[in-house]
Design a protein around this motif. Structure first.
Motif, PDB file in Angstrom:
ATOM      1  N   ARG A 123       0.762  -1.263   0.160  1.00 16.17           N
ATOM      2  CA  ARG A 123      -0.049  -0.096   0.187  1.00 16.17           C
ATOM      3  C   ARG A 123       0.935   1.193   0.031  1.00 16.17           C
ATOM      4  O   ARG A 123       1.827   1.371   0.494  1.00 16.17           O
ATOM      5  N   GLY A 124       0.492   2.305  -0.683  1.00 16.12           N
ATOM      6  CA  GLY A 124       1.196   3.440  -0.822  1.00 16.12           C
ATOM      7  C   GLY A 124       1.015   4.477   0.287  1.00 16.12           C
ATOM      8  O   GLY A 124       0.086   4.224   1.010  1.00 16.12           O
ATOM      9  N   ILE A 125       2.044   5.028   0.792  1.00 15.47           N
ATOM     10  CA  ILE A 125       2.042   6.051   1.721  1.00 15.47           C
ATOM     11  C   ILE A 125       2.153   7.523   1.425  1.00 15.47           C
ATOM     12  O   ILE A 125       2.775   7.555   0.200  1.00 15.47           O
ATOM     13  N   GLY A 126       1.928   8.481   1.950  1.00 15.01           N
ATOM     14  CA  GLY A 126       2.332   9.872   1.507  1.00 15.01           C
ATOM     15  C   GLY A 126       1.449  10.475   0.340  1.00 15.01           C
ATOM     16  O   GLY A 126       0.375  10.122   0.019  1.00 15.01           O
ATOM     17  N   GLU A 127       2.107  10.573  -0.790  1.00 15.01           N
ATOM     18  CA  GLU A 127       1.739  11.216  -1.849  1.00 15.01           C
ATOM     19  C   GLU A 127       0.933  10.005  -2.473  1.00 15.01           C
ATOM     20  O   GLU A 127       0.067  10.100  -3.501  1.00 15.01           O
ATOM     21  N   TYR A 128       1.273   8.629  -2.364  1.00 17.01           N
ATOM     22  CA  TYR A 128       0.753   7.606  -3.005  1.00 17.01           C
ATOM     23  C   TYR A 128      -0.529   6.817  -1.982  1.00 17.01           C
ATOM     24  O   TYR A 128      -0.601   5.836  -2.400  1.00 17.01           O
ATOM     25  N   ASP A 129      -0.952   7.688  -0.828  1.00 11.53           N
ATOM     26  CA  ASP A 129      -1.774   7.123  -0.155  1.00 11.53           C
ATOM     27  C   ASP A 129      -3.134   6.963  -1.258  1.00 11.53           C
ATOM     28  O   ASP A 129      -3.513   7.635  -2.106  1.00 11.53           O
ATOM     29  N   GLY A 130      -3.736   5.604  -0.829  1.00 10.97           N
ATOM     30  CA  GLY A 130      -4.915   5.328  -1.722  1.00 10.97           C
ATOM     31  C   GLY A 130      -4.552   4.797  -2.918  1.00 10.97           C
ATOM     32  O   GLY A 130      -5.314   4.247  -3.696  1.00 10.97           O
ATOM     33  N   MET A 131      -3.143   4.055  -3.045  1.00 13.49           N
ATOM     34  CA  MET A 131      -2.532   3.407  -4.053  1.00 13.49           C
ATOM     35  C   MET A 131      -2.061   2.180  -3.592  1.00 13.49           C
ATOM     36  O   MET A 131      -1.751   2.055  -2.508  1.00 13.49           O
ATOM     37  N   LEU A 132      -2.084   1.099  -4.595  1.00 15.30           N
ATOM     38  CA  LEU A 132      -1.044   0.020  -4.334  1.00 15.30           C
ATOM     39  C   LEU A 132      -0.151  -0.225  -5.271  1.00 15.30           C
ATOM     40  O   LEU A 132      -0.293   0.216  -6.503  1.00 15.30           O
TER      41      LEU A 132
END
Length: 278
Positions: free
Chosen positions: A170-179
């Motif tokens: 799972r993404g964090i920071g600017e990639y939150d909501g992404m995998l």
């Protein structure tokens, strides 16, 4: 800007897509064409589809031709679509593979969800054994997305939970909501632009080819040509997997239906016997 499209302009666009990609856009798909292209008219400064297509057909419009083709040939996909095929790969094809390297061709990969789904199954069943995947599409744009292995998190719904834990982050920071698909899996996939109207060059031979949900866009002569090209790159005994709503009925091909949407290329000896018998 006139958002209406004339019959002549629609015919020219449909004819170009068919000649270039083999895809049939029906005469009833006016809304699809205008829905995907109207903003391109605005961005390129054209007020009619006639002038836009004239530009696309010119030397100066080469880049826009690729954009137009991308917009009209890109189709929706998702992880583990039609899961019975992945179960068949795991439970029937892989156990019969033997010790040789396994090569799989995902022939209409779009944004990569199918290729990554195949990779998860192969990694689970074969581990670090010798296997790889070629994933191709006519659209360079979707392949750029596929190579990143990054997707919106809401697209994970069909990924088995244990695969999700092992093969995705799972993404964090600017990639939150992404995998993101893990690098060790992405490294086994080669994404490459390829037009199915043309045979592959070289002597590569694939054990399994996924050609799912693309034949439905072709007419019968184009289906014949595309599958003939695919068969040239399949080893004897190799498997061809179509979408559940597709079949090879009405085509003249040296391939055997094993179950709905799943076919097998005869072994060399079987093919020879068939030719002698005929």
């Amino acid at each position: 800007m006139n958002t209406e499209i004339s019959t002549i302009a629609l015919h020219k666009i449909r004819d170009y897509v068919h000649r270039t990609a083999g895809i049939v856009i029906g005469a009833d798909k006016t809304a699809l064409v205008t829905g995907r292209l109207w903003r391109r008219l605005e961005l390129t400064g054209h007020t009619t589809y006639e002038s836009y297509f004239a530009f696309v057909s010119s030397t100066a419009g080469e880049q826009e031709r690729h954009i137009m083709l991308d917009l009209l040939t890109t189709n929706e996909t998702y992880f583990f679509r039609e899961p019975a095929h992945f179960n068949f790969l795991r439970d029937h094809i892989i156990p019969q593979q033997g010790p040789q390297k396994m090569r799989v061709w995902c022939a209409a990969s779009s944004t990569g969800e199918e290729a990554h789904s195949i990779a998860m199954v192969l990694s689970d069943a074969l581990g670090k054994c010798d296997w790889d995947i070629l994933a191709t599409d006519i659209s360079g744009k979707v392949l750029e997305h596929a190579r990143t292995g990054v997707y919106r998190a809401e697209r994970i719904n069909h990924i088995p939970r244990d695969y999700l834990q092992r093969f995705c982050r799972r993404g964090i920071g600017e990639y939150d909501g992404m995998l993101a698909v893990v690098p060790s899996l992405r490294s086994r996939i080669c994404f490459e632009q390829h037009n199915l109207l043309h045979a592959r060059t070289g002597d590569e031979q694939f054990d399994v080819v996924f050609l799912r949900n693309v034949l439905i866009y072709f007419d019968q002569p184009t289906k014949q040509k595309v599958v003939e090209n695919i068969l040239k790159s399949m080893r004897p005994g190799g498997w061809l997997i179509l979408g559940h709503c597709e079949s090879l009925q009405g085509l003249d091909l040296d391939i055997k239906a094993m179950r709905p949407s799943i076919y097998r290329k005869p072994l060399a000896a079987e093919s020879m016997l068939k030719k002698v018998a005929s």
